[in-house]
Write a protein that holds these residues in place. Structure first.
Motif, mmCIF file in Angstrom:
data_model
loop_
_atom_site.group_PDB
_atom_site.id
_atom_site.type_symbol
_atom_site.label_atom_id
_atom_site.label_comp_id
_atom_site.label_asym_id
_atom_site.label_seq_id
_atom_site.Cartn_x
_atom_site.Cartn_y
_atom_site.Cartn_z
ATOM 1 N N ASP A 1 -3.720 0.308 -3.512
ATOM 2 C CA ASP A 1 -3.292 -1.184 -3.082
ATOM 3 C C ASP A 1 -2.396 -1.841 -4.517
ATOM 4 O OD1 ASP A 1 -3.056 -3.818 -3.037
ATOM 5 O OD2 ASP A 1 -4.988 -3.911 -2.092
ATOM 6 N N TYR A 2 -1.227 -2.127 -4.332
ATOM 7 C CA TYR A 2 -0.637 -2.338 -5.760
ATOM 8 C C TYR A 2 -0.728 -3.700 -6.025
ATOM 9 C CZ TYR A 2 2.674 1.752 -5.989
ATOM 10 O OH TYR A 2 3.200 2.999 -5.911
ATOM 11 N N ALA A 3 -1.194 -4.730 -4.930
ATOM 12 C CA ALA A 3 -1.389 -6.161 -4.994
ATOM 13 C C ALA A 3 -2.721 -6.157 -6.082
ATOM 14 C CB ALA A 3 -1.496 -6.927 -3.845
ATOM 15 N N GLU A 4 -3.855 -5.475 -5.594
ATOM 16 C CA GLU A 4 -5.073 -5.668 -6.108
ATOM 17 C C GLU A 4 -5.377 -4.622 -7.410
ATOM 18 O OE1 GLU A 4 -7.174 -8.042 -5.657
ATOM 19 O OE2 GLU A 4 -5.710 -9.033 -4.000
ATOM 20 N N HIS B 1 -8.464 2.897 -2.406
ATOM 21 C CA HIS B 1 -9.278 2.936 -1.251
ATOM 22 C C HIS B 1 -9.123 4.601 -1.019
ATOM 23 C CE1 HIS B 1 -9.092 -1.484 -0.472
ATOM 24 N NE2 HIS B 1 -7.878 -1.347 -1.079
ATOM 25 N N GLU B 2 -10.521 4.898 -1.010
ATOM 26 C CA GLU B 2 -10.806 6.560 -0.636
ATOM 27 C C GLU B 2 -10.139 6.903 0.797
ATOM 28 O OE1 GLU B 2 -11.464 8.730 -2.679
ATOM 29 O OE2 GLU B 2 -12.031 7.370 -4.368
ATOM 30 N N GLN B 3 -10.109 5.845 1.801
ATOM 31 C CA GLN B 3 -9.854 5.879 3.299
ATOM 32 C C GLN B 3 -9.166 4.799 3.538
ATOM 33 O OE1 GLN B 3 -13.377 6.983 5.206
ATOM 34 N NE2 GLN B 3 -13.108 9.261 4.981
ATOM 35 N N PHE C 1 1.086 -1.188 0.069
ATOM 36 C CA PHE C 1 0.077 -0.081 -0.018
ATOM 37 C C PHE C 1 0.952 1.367 0.141
ATOM 38 C CE2 PHE C 1 -2.633 -3.232 2.082
ATOM 39 C CZ PHE C 1 -4.045 -3.189 1.493
ATOM 40 N N VAL C 2 0.410 2.178 -0.822
ATOM 41 C CA VAL C 2 0.722 3.553 -0.651
ATOM 42 C C VAL C 2 -0.238 4.498 -0.313
ATOM 43 C CG1 VAL C 2 3.060 3.348 -2.065
ATOM 44 C CG2 VAL C 2 0.749 4.219 -2.971
ATOM 45 N N GLU D 1 -5.263 14.927 0.379
ATOM 46 C CA GLU D 1 -5.450 13.691 0.015
ATOM 47 C C GLU D 1 -5.409 12.539 0.897
ATOM 48 O OE1 GLU D 1 -4.417 14.896 -4.498
ATOM 49 O OE2 GLU D 1 -3.374 13.323 -3.678
ATOM 50 N N GLU D 2 -6.379 11.742 1.207
ATOM 51 C CA GLU D 2 -6.046 10.581 2.141
ATOM 52 C C GLU D 2 -6.402 9.220 1.596
ATOM 53 O OE1 GLU D 2 -8.753 11.342 5.391
ATOM 54 O OE2 GLU D 2 -8.077 13.355 5.621
#
Length: 116
Positions: A74-77, A81-83, A61-62, A69-70
């Motif tokens: 998800d690089y894997a999927e 994700h908005e939050q 995750f980044v 911006e929050e």
């Protein structure tokens, strides 16, 4: 979210890899690794260090390191994700830093150098 350590602070105010490059480089927007706090430049930036960090470490995750911006990526999927969980401060780059940055390294034709 597994793969995010909310207590790890960011590695610094700018892209860690652009800053230590020889010669130092510049970035457009910044991303923060959710697991280790590494700050890397976005995929629009010439060097795409955030994605390179994921490829080298497998950290999934980044989070955006831009003011206001929050979201998490998800690089894997390959899912936005908005939050996500709150992270240790600071949660964005210094406001005075601007984007692109650092100002003294940004070339006059920087817009032409962005990845689209």
């Amino acid at each position: 979210m597994e793969g995010i350590d909310p207590e790890v602070p960011p590695s610094g105010p700018g892209c860690a890899d652009c800053t230590t490059a020889d010669p130092p480089s510049w970035w457009f927007h910044l991303r923060r690794c959710g697991q280790c706090g590494h700050i890397g430049c976005c995929d629009s930036s010439p060097n795409q260090h955030a994605s390179a960090h994921h490829a080298a470490t497998g950290h999934r995750f980044v989070r955006s390191f831009e003011p206001g911006e929050e979201w998490f990526w998800d690089y894997a999927e390959q899912v936005l994700h908005e939050q996500g969980p709150p992270l240790a401060a600071p949660v964005h780059r210094p406001l005075e830093q601007g984007a692109p940055a650092p100002a003294d390294r940004v070339p006059a034709d920087w817009k032409r150098q962005l990845h689209r």
